[in-house]
Motif scaffolding. Structure first.
Motif, PDB file in Angstrom:
ATOM      1  N   LEU A   1      -2.535  11.143  -1.109  1.00  0.00           N
ATOM      2  CA  LEU A   1      -2.662  10.304  -2.290  1.00  0.00           C
ATOM      3  C   LEU A   1      -2.479   8.841  -1.906  1.00  0.00           C
ATOM      4  O   LEU A   1      -1.863   8.528  -0.886  1.00  0.00           O
ATOM      5  CB  LEU A   1      -1.600  10.666  -3.342  1.00  0.00           C
ATOM      6  CG  LEU A   1      -1.567  12.095  -3.902  1.00  0.00           C
ATOM      7  CD1 LEU A   1      -0.364  12.255  -4.814  1.00  0.00           C
ATOM      8  CD2 LEU A   1      -2.853  12.405  -4.647  1.00  0.00           C
ATOM      9  N   THR A   2      -2.990   7.930  -2.728  1.00  0.00           N
ATOM     10  CA  THR A   2      -2.738   6.503  -2.602  1.00  0.00           C
ATOM     11  C   THR A   2      -2.121   6.007  -3.908  1.00  0.00           C
ATOM     12  O   THR A   2      -1.975   6.769  -4.873  1.00  0.00           O
ATOM     13  CB  THR A   2      -4.023   5.722  -2.300  1.00  0.00           C
ATOM     14  OG1 THR A   2      -4.936   5.895  -3.401  1.00  0.00           O
ATOM     15  CG2 THR A   2      -4.691   6.231  -1.030  1.00  0.00           C
TER      16      THR A   2
ATOM     17  N   ASP B   1      -3.614   6.790  -7.327  1.00  0.00           N
ATOM     18  CA  ASP B   1      -3.527   8.158  -7.868  1.00  0.00           C
ATOM     19  C   ASP B   1      -2.245   8.379  -8.665  1.00  0.00           C
ATOM     20  O   ASP B   1      -2.065   9.454  -9.245  1.00  0.00           O
ATOM     21  CB  ASP B   1      -3.581   9.181  -6.719  1.00  0.00           C
ATOM     22  CG  ASP B   1      -4.910   9.149  -5.980  1.00  0.00           C
ATOM     23  OD1 ASP B   1      -5.949   9.132  -6.660  1.00  0.00           O
ATOM     24  OD2 ASP B   1      -4.890   9.148  -4.735  1.00  0.00           O
TER      25      ASP B   1
ATOM     26  N   ILE C   1      -4.096  11.499   4.717  1.00  0.00           N
ATOM     27  CA  ILE C   1      -3.546  10.838   3.535  1.00  0.00           C
ATOM     28  C   ILE C   1      -3.925  11.651   2.304  1.00  0.00           C
ATOM     29  O   ILE C   1      -5.103  11.861   2.029  1.00  0.00           O
ATOM     30  CB  ILE C   1      -4.068   9.396   3.406  1.00  0.00           C
ATOM     31  CG1 ILE C   1      -3.636   8.567   4.608  1.00  0.00           C
ATOM     32  CG2 ILE C   1      -3.572   8.759   2.111  1.00  0.00           C
ATOM     33  CD1 ILE C   1      -4.180   7.147   4.600  1.00  0.00           C
TER      34      ILE C   1
ATOM     35  N   GLN D   1       0.838  -1.192   0.000  1.00  0.00           N
ATOM     36  CA  GLN D   1       0.000   0.000   0.000  1.00  0.00           C
ATOM     37  C   GLN D   1       0.874   1.243   0.000  1.00  0.00           C
ATOM     38  O   GLN D   1       1.659   1.465   0.922  1.00  0.00           O
ATOM     39  CB  GLN D   1      -0.924   0.009   1.219  1.00  0.00           C
ATOM     40  CG  GLN D   1      -1.874   1.204   1.238  1.00  0.00           C
ATOM     41  CD  GLN D   1      -2.768   1.212   2.459  1.00  0.00           C
ATOM     42  OE1 GLN D   1      -2.540   0.453   3.390  1.00  0.00           O
ATOM     43  NE2 GLN D   1      -3.762   2.077   2.462  1.00  0.00           N
TER      44      GLN D   1
ATOM     45  N   TRP E   1       4.997   6.746   1.895  1.00  0.00           N
ATOM     46  CA  TRP E   1       5.020   5.547   2.728  1.00  0.00           C
ATOM     47  C   TRP E   1       4.714   4.313   1.901  1.00  0.00           C
ATOM     48  O   TRP E   1       3.819   4.336   1.058  1.00  0.00           O
ATOM     49  CB  TRP E   1       3.993   5.652   3.859  1.00  0.00           C
ATOM     50  CG  TRP E   1       4.290   6.731   4.838  1.00  0.00           C
ATOM     51  CD1 TRP E   1       4.137   8.080   4.649  1.00  0.00           C
ATOM     52  CD2 TRP E   1       4.796   6.581   6.167  1.00  0.00           C
ATOM     53  NE1 TRP E   1       4.521   8.770   5.770  1.00  0.00           N
ATOM     54  CE2 TRP E   1       4.925   7.875   6.719  1.00  0.00           C
ATOM     55  CE3 TRP E   1       5.153   5.465   6.932  1.00  0.00           C
ATOM     56  CZ2 TRP E   1       5.402   8.082   8.010  1.00  0.00           C
ATOM     57  CZ3 TRP E   1       5.621   5.672   8.217  1.00  0.00           C
ATOM     58  CH2 TRP E   1       5.733   6.963   8.746  1.00  0.00           C
TER      59      TRP E   1
ATOM     60  N   ARG F   1       1.464  11.231   2.503  1.00  0.00           N
ATOM     61  CA  ARG F   1       0.845  11.789   3.699  1.00  0.00           C
ATOM     62  C   ARG F   1       1.398  13.180   4.004  1.00  0.00           C
ATOM     63  O   ARG F   1       2.547  13.494   3.678  1.00  0.00           O
ATOM     64  CB  ARG F   1       1.095  10.875   4.907  1.00  0.00           C
ATOM     65  CG  ARG F   1       0.513   9.466   4.754  1.00  0.00           C
ATOM     66  CD  ARG F   1       0.966   8.554   5.886  1.00  0.00           C
ATOM     67  NE  ARG F   1       0.419   7.214   5.776  1.00  0.00           N
ATOM     68  CZ  ARG F   1      -0.694   6.805   6.377  1.00  0.00           C
ATOM     69  NH1 ARG F   1      -1.371   7.653   7.153  1.00  0.00           N
ATOM     70  NH2 ARG F   1      -1.137   5.577   6.223  1.00  0.00           N
TER      71      ARG F   1
ATOM     72  N   ASP G   1       3.486   0.672   2.781  1.00  0.00           N
ATOM     73  CA  ASP G   1       2.914   0.033   3.965  1.00  0.00           C
ATOM     74  C   ASP G   1       3.112   0.985   5.153  1.00  0.00           C
ATOM     75  O   ASP G   1       2.659   2.114   5.111  1.00  0.00           O
ATOM     76  CB  ASP G   1       3.549  -1.338   4.217  1.00  0.00           C
ATOM     77  CG  ASP G   1       3.199  -2.328   3.102  1.00  0.00           C
ATOM     78  OD1 ASP G   1       2.107  -2.213   2.542  1.00  0.00           O
ATOM     79  OD2 ASP G   1       4.035  -3.191   2.800  1.00  0.00           O
ATOM     80  N   ASP G   2       3.812   0.543   6.193  1.00  0.00           N
ATOM     81  CA  ASP G   2       4.033   1.392   7.374  1.00  0.00           C
ATOM     82  C   ASP G   2       5.475   1.867   7.464  1.00  0.00           C
ATOM     83  O   ASP G   2       5.961   2.188   8.551  1.00  0.00           O
ATOM     84  CB  ASP G   2       3.659   0.622   8.648  1.00  0.00           C
ATOM     85  CG  ASP G   2       2.173   0.334   8.735  1.00  0.00           C
ATOM     86  OD1 ASP G   2       1.391   1.203   8.306  1.00  0.00           O
ATOM     87  OD2 ASP G   2       1.808  -0.749   9.216  1.00  0.00           O
TER      88      ASP G   2
ATOM     89  N   THR H   1       1.135   5.304   0.081  1.00  0.00           N
ATOM     90  CA  THR H   1       0.403   6.499   0.488  1.00  0.00           C
ATOM     91  C   THR H   1       1.328   7.702   0.523  1.00  0.00           C
ATOM     92  O   THR H   1       2.509   7.580   0.837  1.00  0.00           O
ATOM     93  CB  THR H   1      -0.231   6.323   1.892  1.00  0.00           C
ATOM     94  OG1 THR H   1       0.779   5.952   2.835  1.00  0.00           O
ATOM     95  CG2 THR H   1      -1.328   5.280   1.880  1.00  0.00           C
TER      96      THR H   1
END
Length: 469
Positions: free
Chosen positions: A156-157, A160, A154, A130, A209, A134, A211-212, A132
């Motif tokens: 964008l992902t 996008d 957040i 994932q 990012w 931020r 994931d985390d 992102t």
């Protein structure tokens, strides 16, 4: 003051013994089938493929996926490498077959694996990543996760992002080309990005990012309205490509699926590992006997310090220190621990010999201890700092691409391949931990304990330090 000085030995010795016990045993509770680990012990070490075996798995896009490019396969490889690095798995191999659109991964079993279920081990890598974007770059110092505004906002992902490409551009200031990463966004992504960059221009940053894990945190200079952004900074050609691959990985038009997997038999095995542990215990006992017989009281203190150094090395790979997960320990990693212990023995021998020489030259006991550690430290420092430089070079040349040593030294040692990076990195890591432990235990702790013991009347005889009566 004198009484307080005498108690220092017992305080330090008790702390070292307690630290050693907790390091090897860990602290956990068992309630039914649920085990809660508070402090990780030696059982939580993740052993390398050469010792415990592992999994060989092939990832690929779905069979009906069309138009797969080499850039997308690079991005898929970047996803898997990022997942491995985030779990601190350094003993791994990742290869990409561009012709058949496959990514082949070899990695060791998790530390808590008992059923040796390959599918469960593969699940730890995940199927998709994932991506992102931020607001800000607020990170929890203990977990590394986004916090505050960064967690909640957040921008964008991955959906996008159309693409990310590494390239270079001419700067206005010195006319020297610099490597950059260019982004192209969808129309919806361009709208959201325009609003965010307009609001943060000149005052904030947008972190990226996977994931985390935060992989970049560029500062917003101006508002970007056309959906085409440039990420600039101190990039090299390789680091710019790595960042572009990671961003593309989160924007892949397909998910990775497991097409085949198999288990890998260890080349060494846990029985050989256990035999090495027994041999290490015997060797440590013999070294202690030698140190005490030859150097007497300084030798006994050195044994306590060496015990603390061994415990520190184990703690650094077991995940004892909360911010750092369990490290993958390979056979070369064990060799690094042994070499670090050898350096610790050498440091204590140098110091004990200096103390004995000072006593033979007629100095008082207190003066001999002070001068012995002072003069011995010069030789210890020179030898240890040289080994640290070698360990840093090994970690930089063969380490994971996101490690601090690789980031600093990879542009210099770009000619080294990645086929051996896991085992060599493990050796460098344990070696540098051992040398740091030598400075903490073999130099500092042993000096404090010996000075404390010398305050007792029964330990004032120079013969106990190897000197003349």
């Amino acid at each position: 003051m004198k009484r307080n000085g005498k108690s220092v030995f017992f305080i330090v010795a008790i702390l070292l013994v307690a630290f050693t016990v907790v390091t090897f045993m860990g602290i956990s509770t068992q309630w039914g089938d649920t085990k809660t680990v508070y402090i990780k012990g030696a059982d939580d070490i993740r052993w390398g493929i050469d010792i415990r075996g592992g999994v060989d798995v092939t990832f690929a896009p779905p069979a009906d996926t069309e138009g797969i490019t080499n850039e997308q396969m690079d991005a898929a490889e970047a996803i898997i490498k990022q997942r491995l690095i985030s779990q601190n798995i350094t003993d791994s191999d990742v290869y990409t077959d561009y012709n058949k659109h496959k990514v082949i991964v070899r990695f060791p079993w998790p530390a808590d694996e008992t059923d040796f279920d390959a599918q469960a081990a593969i699940a730890s890598l995940g199927e998709t990543a994932q991506l992102t974007f931020r607001e800000g770059k607020e990170v929890d110092s203990s977990t590394g996760l986004p916090t505050g505004t960064t967690e909640s906002n957040i921008i964008l992902t991955g959906s996008d992002v159309v693409s990310a490409k590494a390239g270079y551009q001419q700067t206005d200031s010195n006319k020297t080309p610099e490597y950059v990463v260019s982004l192209e966004l969808t129309s919806e992504g361009a709208t959201k990005f325009s609003e965010a960059t307009g609001r943060l221009a000149g005052t904030g940053s947008i972190s990226i990012w996977m994931d985390d894990t935060m992989i970049s945190a560029p500062t917003v200079n101006t508002q970007i309205t056309d959906g085409k952004a440039i990420i600039s900074g101190s990039f090299t050609a390789e680091s710019a490509t790595e960042l572009a691959n990671k961003i593309n990985g989160g924007a892949l038009p397909f998910k990775l699926e497991t097409t085949s997997y198999s288990t890998i038999s260890p080349t060494l095995g846990t029985q050989a590992r256990d035999a090495m542990v027994v041999a290490g215990i015997i060797a440590f006992a013999l070294v202690c006997v030698f140190m005490i017989a030859l150097y007497r009281l300084p030798g006994a203190v050195a044994c306590i310090a060496l015990m603390g150094q061994i415990a520190l090395s184990v703690a650094a790979v077991s995940g004892f220190f909360a911010p750092f997960p369990s490290f993958t320990l390979t056979l070369p990693g064990i060799a690094g621990i042994i070499l670090g212990i050898g350096m610790g023995v050498d440091a204590n021998i140098l110091t004990a010999t200096r103390i004995r020489e000072e006593l033979d030259n007629g100095k008082s006991l207190d003066g001999a201890i002070t001068t012995g550690y002072k003069r011995g430290f010069t030789a210890v420092f020179d030898g240890n700092i040289t080994v640290i430089l070698i360990a840093v070079v090994l970690m930089g040349a063969f380490g994971p691409p996101d490690s601090i040593f690789a980031t600093i030294l990879k542009p210099i040692f770009f000619m080294f391949g990645s086929a051996t990076e896991g085992t060599i990195y493990s050796f460098g890591y344990t070696l540098i931990v051992g040398i740091i432990g030598n400075f903490i235990m073999g130099v500092t702790a042993s000096r404090v304990m010996l000075r404390s013991l010398s305050k007792f009347k029964c330990f004032r005889n120079p013969k106990l330090y190897g000197g003349a009566k």
